[in-house]
Design a protein around this motif. Structure first.
Motif, PDB file in Angstrom:
ATOM      1  N   ALA A   7      50.560   9.911  -4.086  1.00  0.00           N
ATOM      2  CA  ALA A   7      50.536   9.399  -2.788  1.00  0.00           C
ATOM      3  C   ALA A   7      49.476   8.822  -2.078  1.00  0.00           C
ATOM      4  CB  ALA A   7      51.474  10.608  -1.867  1.00  0.00           C
ATOM      5  N   PRO A   8      49.421   7.605  -1.536  1.00  0.00           N
ATOM      6  CA  PRO A   8      48.236   7.524  -0.851  1.00  0.00           C
ATOM      7  C   PRO A   8      47.708   8.363   0.356  1.00  0.00           C
ATOM      8  CG  PRO A   8      50.149   5.875  -0.099  1.00  0.00           C
ATOM      9  CD  PRO A   8      50.585   6.889  -1.117  1.00  0.00           C
ATOM     10  N   PRO A   9      46.478   8.426   0.665  1.00  0.00           N
ATOM     11  CA  PRO A   9      45.965   9.316   1.950  1.00  0.00           C
ATOM     12  C   PRO A   9      46.308   8.606   2.833  1.00  0.00           C
ATOM     13  CG  PRO A   9      44.164   8.654   0.072  1.00  0.00           C
ATOM     14  CD  PRO A   9      45.468   7.764  -0.376  1.00  0.00           C
ATOM     15  N   ARG A  10      46.800   9.514   3.808  1.00  0.00           N
ATOM     16  CA  ARG A  10      47.059   9.176   5.115  1.00  0.00           C
ATOM     17  C   ARG A  10      45.885   9.221   6.312  1.00  0.00           C
ATOM     18  NH1 ARG A  10      51.391  13.246   5.948  1.00  0.00           N
ATOM     19  NH2 ARG A  10      49.960  14.353   4.242  1.00  0.00           N
ATOM     20  N   THR A  11      45.854   8.467   7.135  1.00  0.00           N
ATOM     21  CA  THR A  11      44.766   8.525   8.071  1.00  0.00           C
ATOM     22  C   THR A  11      45.742   8.586   9.653  1.00  0.00           C
ATOM     23  OG1 THR A  11      43.435   6.925   6.743  1.00  0.00           O
ATOM     24  CG2 THR A  11      42.730   7.352   9.119  1.00  0.00           C
ATOM     25  N   TRP A  12      45.255   9.574  10.184  1.00  0.00           N
ATOM     26  CA  TRP A  12      45.662  10.175  11.431  1.00  0.00           C
ATOM     27  C   TRP A  12      44.604  10.748  12.204  1.00  0.00           C
ATOM     28  CZ3 TRP A  12      45.781  15.642  12.233  1.00  0.00           C
ATOM     29  CH2 TRP A  12      45.792  16.134  11.070  1.00  0.00           C
ATOM     30  N   SER A  13      44.677  11.006  13.449  1.00  0.00           N
ATOM     31  CA  SER A  13      43.813  11.578  14.421  1.00  0.00           C
ATOM     32  C   SER A  13      44.370  12.954  15.169  1.00  0.00           C
ATOM     33  CB  SER A  13      43.208  10.629  15.516  1.00  0.00           C
ATOM     34  OG  SER A  13      44.196  10.035  16.231  1.00  0.00           O
ATOM     35  N   PHE A  14      43.330  13.782  15.502  1.00  0.00           N
ATOM     36  CA  PHE A  14      43.674  15.027  16.524  1.00  0.00           C
ATOM     37  C   PHE A  14      42.609  15.099  17.349  1.00  0.00           C
ATOM     38  CE2 PHE A  14      41.110  16.587  12.737  1.00  0.00           C
ATOM     39  CZ  PHE A  14      40.188  17.245  13.567  1.00  0.00           C
ATOM     40  N   VAL A  15      42.778  15.823  18.470  1.00  0.00           N
ATOM     41  CA  VAL A  15      41.851  16.270  19.467  1.00  0.00           C
ATOM     42  C   VAL A  15      41.262  17.295  19.275  1.00  0.00           C
ATOM     43  CG1 VAL A  15      41.594  16.437  21.885  1.00  0.00           C
ATOM     44  CG2 VAL A  15      43.062  14.980  20.825  1.00  0.00           C
ATOM     45  N   ASP A  16      40.080  17.468  18.872  1.00  0.00           N
ATOM     46  CA  ASP A  16      39.035  18.674  18.874  1.00  0.00           C
ATOM     47  C   ASP A  16      39.287  19.463  20.048  1.00  0.00           C
ATOM     48  OD1 ASP A  16      36.975  20.411  18.733  1.00  0.00           O
ATOM     49  OD2 ASP A  16      35.875  19.264  17.135  1.00  0.00           O
ATOM     50  N   VAL A  28      39.187  13.081  16.829  1.00  0.00           N
ATOM     51  CA  VAL A  28      38.720  12.980  15.585  1.00  0.00           C
ATOM     52  C   VAL A  28      39.609  12.258  14.664  1.00  0.00           C
ATOM     53  CG1 VAL A  28      37.932  14.460  13.581  1.00  0.00           C
ATOM     54  CG2 VAL A  28      37.414  15.138  15.900  1.00  0.00           C
ATOM     55  N   GLU A  29      39.229  11.028  13.802  1.00  0.00           N
ATOM     56  CA  GLU A  29      39.802  10.611  12.730  1.00  0.00           C
ATOM     57  C   GLU A  29      39.799  11.227  11.617  1.00  0.00           C
ATOM     58  OE1 GLU A  29      40.122   6.197  10.854  1.00  0.00           O
ATOM     59  OE2 GLU A  29      40.468   6.316  12.989  1.00  0.00           O
ATOM     60  N   TYR A  30      40.998  11.384  10.786  1.00  0.00           N
ATOM     61  CA  TYR A  30      41.185  12.303   9.680  1.00  0.00           C
ATOM     62  C   TYR A  30      41.888  11.499   8.492  1.00  0.00           C
ATOM     63  CZ  TYR A  30      42.194  16.165   6.581  1.00  0.00           C
ATOM     64  OH  TYR A  30      42.093  16.991   5.744  1.00  0.00           O
ATOM     65  N   GLN A  31      41.350  11.582   7.342  1.00  0.00           N
ATOM     66  CA  GLN A  31      42.129  11.067   6.273  1.00  0.00           C
ATOM     67  C   GLN A  31      42.528  12.010   5.344  1.00  0.00           C
ATOM     68  OE1 GLN A  31      40.248   8.513   3.538  1.00  0.00           O
ATOM     69  NE2 GLN A  31      42.208   7.200   3.473  1.00  0.00           N
ATOM     70  N   PHE A  44      42.135  23.348  16.695  1.00  0.00           N
ATOM     71  CA  PHE A  44      40.821  23.569  16.057  1.00  0.00           C
ATOM     72  C   PHE A  44      40.369  22.851  14.865  1.00  0.00           C
ATOM     73  CE2 PHE A  44      41.956  27.368  18.639  1.00  0.00           C
ATOM     74  CZ  PHE A  44      40.793  27.116  19.598  1.00  0.00           C
ATOM     75  N   ARG A  45      39.295  22.316  14.607  1.00  0.00           N
ATOM     76  CA  ARG A  45      39.028  21.667  12.993  1.00  0.00           C
ATOM     77  C   ARG A  45      39.343  22.347  12.104  1.00  0.00           C
ATOM     78  NH1 ARG A  45      34.690  17.398  13.404  1.00  0.00           N
ATOM     79  NH2 ARG A  45      34.499  16.582  15.538  1.00  0.00           N
ATOM     80  N   GLU A  46      39.004  23.666  11.966  1.00  0.00           N
ATOM     81  CA  GLU A  46      39.158  24.496  10.980  1.00  0.00           C
ATOM     82  C   GLU A  46      40.821  24.843  10.601  1.00  0.00           C
ATOM     83  OE1 GLU A  46      38.067  27.403  14.435  1.00  0.00           O
ATOM     84  OE2 GLU A  46      37.417  25.201  13.632  1.00  0.00           O
ATOM     85  N   ASP A  47      41.528  24.414  11.286  1.00  0.00           N
ATOM     86  CA  ASP A  47      43.097  24.483  11.162  1.00  0.00           C
ATOM     87  C   ASP A  47      43.666  23.242  10.769  1.00  0.00           C
ATOM     88  OD1 ASP A  47      43.144  27.193  12.196  1.00  0.00           O
ATOM     89  OD2 ASP A  47      43.764  26.369  14.463  1.00  0.00           O
ATOM     90  N   VAL A  48      42.800  22.420  10.322  1.00  0.00           N
ATOM     91  CA  VAL A  48      43.147  21.066   9.729  1.00  0.00           C
ATOM     92  C   VAL A  48      42.816  21.164   8.073  1.00  0.00           C
ATOM     93  CG1 VAL A  48      42.743  18.610   9.436  1.00  0.00           C
ATOM     94  CG2 VAL A  48      42.734  19.617  11.612  1.00  0.00           C
ATOM     95  N   TRP A  49      43.810  21.174   7.153  1.00  0.00           N
ATOM     96  CA  TRP A  49      43.634  21.128   5.727  1.00  0.00           C
ATOM     97  C   TRP A  49      44.712  20.311   5.260  1.00  0.00           C
ATOM     98  CZ3 TRP A  49      44.846  25.979   8.168  1.00  0.00           C
ATOM     99  CH2 TRP A  49      46.390  26.487   7.764  1.00  0.00           C
ATOM    100  N   CYS A  50      44.664  20.093   4.051  1.00  0.00           N
ATOM    101  CA  CYS A  50      45.773  19.221   3.275  1.00  0.00           C
ATOM    102  C   CYS A  50      45.980  20.118   1.813  1.00  0.00           C
ATOM    103  CB  CYS A  50      45.119  17.929   2.867  1.00  0.00           C
ATOM    104  SG  CYS A  50      45.054  16.703   4.068  1.00  0.00           S
ATOM    105  N   TRP A  51      47.219  20.107   1.271  1.00  0.00           N
ATOM    106  CA  TRP A  51      47.388  20.665   0.033  1.00  0.00           C
ATOM    107  C   TRP A  51      48.469  19.888  -0.604  1.00  0.00           C
ATOM    108  CZ3 TRP A  51      49.180  26.089   1.828  1.00  0.00           C
ATOM    109  CH2 TRP A  51      50.376  26.076   2.525  1.00  0.00           C
ATOM    110  N   PHE A  52      48.823  19.985  -1.674  1.00  0.00           N
ATOM    111  CA  PHE A  52      50.129  19.989  -2.609  1.00  0.00           C
ATOM    112  C   PHE A  52      50.325  20.846  -3.345  1.00  0.00           C
ATOM    113  CE2 PHE A  52      46.789  17.379  -5.162  1.00  0.00           C
ATOM    114  CZ  PHE A  52      47.263  17.820  -6.515  1.00  0.00           C
ATOM    115  N   TRP A  53      51.544  21.308  -3.697  1.00  0.00           N
ATOM    116  CA  TRP A  53      51.935  22.538  -4.335  1.00  0.00           C
ATOM    117  C   TRP A  53      52.624  21.763  -5.785  1.00  0.00           C
ATOM    118  CZ3 TRP A  53      52.899  27.505  -3.588  1.00  0.00           C
ATOM    119  CH2 TRP A  53      52.295  28.095  -2.503  1.00  0.00           C
TER     120      TRP A  53
END
Length: 151
Positions: free
Chosen positions: A12-21, A28-31, A49-58
């Motif tokens: 799956a290609p990486p998605r780019t999106w943003s959130f507000v710190d 903040v733009e995030y990929q 909160f930045r530390e609440d942003v993460w990625c994963w796959f199972w």
């Protein structure tokens, strides 16, 4: 954080999106990590909160009937999550790492590639022992049944 589907999709290609710190109020733009299966809709364009942003796959779920208290119960076994927490205070978690779920909610965490390979090799050695025990079980059972039939 939203729960992901348990489908691994490294292609799956990486998605780019943003959130507000939440601390700075800045966007903040995030990929996402390649293959991320998390649904980030609850973070997109919202204060986070930045530390609440993460990625994963199972991995796909695998269950076995485990008898812990006299009644077999289907529990997840040997699942792997590949995760990255790019804003984590723990530096090692800022790079993708593996988490192995041995049995429902029992984890080996923060595995770099070498640590993950060690877990795999350890399990492979155990599987080799189990295959040897399976062969012995087949032989012993056949001998036992032959004795029972002769009696």
């Amino acid at each position: 954080m939203s729960v992901a589907t348990h489908e691994s999709s490294v292609s799956a290609p990486p998605r780019t999106w943003s959130f507000v710190d939440r601390r700075t109020g800045k966007t903040v733009e995030y990929q996402c990590m390649e293959g991320c299966t998390l649904d980030h809709r609850h973070e997109m364009d919202r204060p986070v909160f930045r530390e609440d942003v993460w990625c994963w796959f199972w991995d796909e779920n695998l269950t076995l009937p485990i008898n812990e208290n006299g009644t077999p119960e289907e529990l997840r076994v040997l699942s792997t999550v590949v995760k990255v927490e790019p804003f984590s205070p723990t530096i090692s978690q800022r790079l993708p790492y593996a988490v192995v779920e041995l049995v429902d909610d029992q984890f080996i965490e923060n595995l770099d590639p070498d640590g993950y390979e060690t877990v795999i090799n350890t399990m492979q050695a155990r599987l080799d022992q189990m295959r040897a025990n399976h062969r012995r079980l087949v032989e012993i059972r056949a001998q036992f049944m032959a004795r029972q039939a002769a009696a």
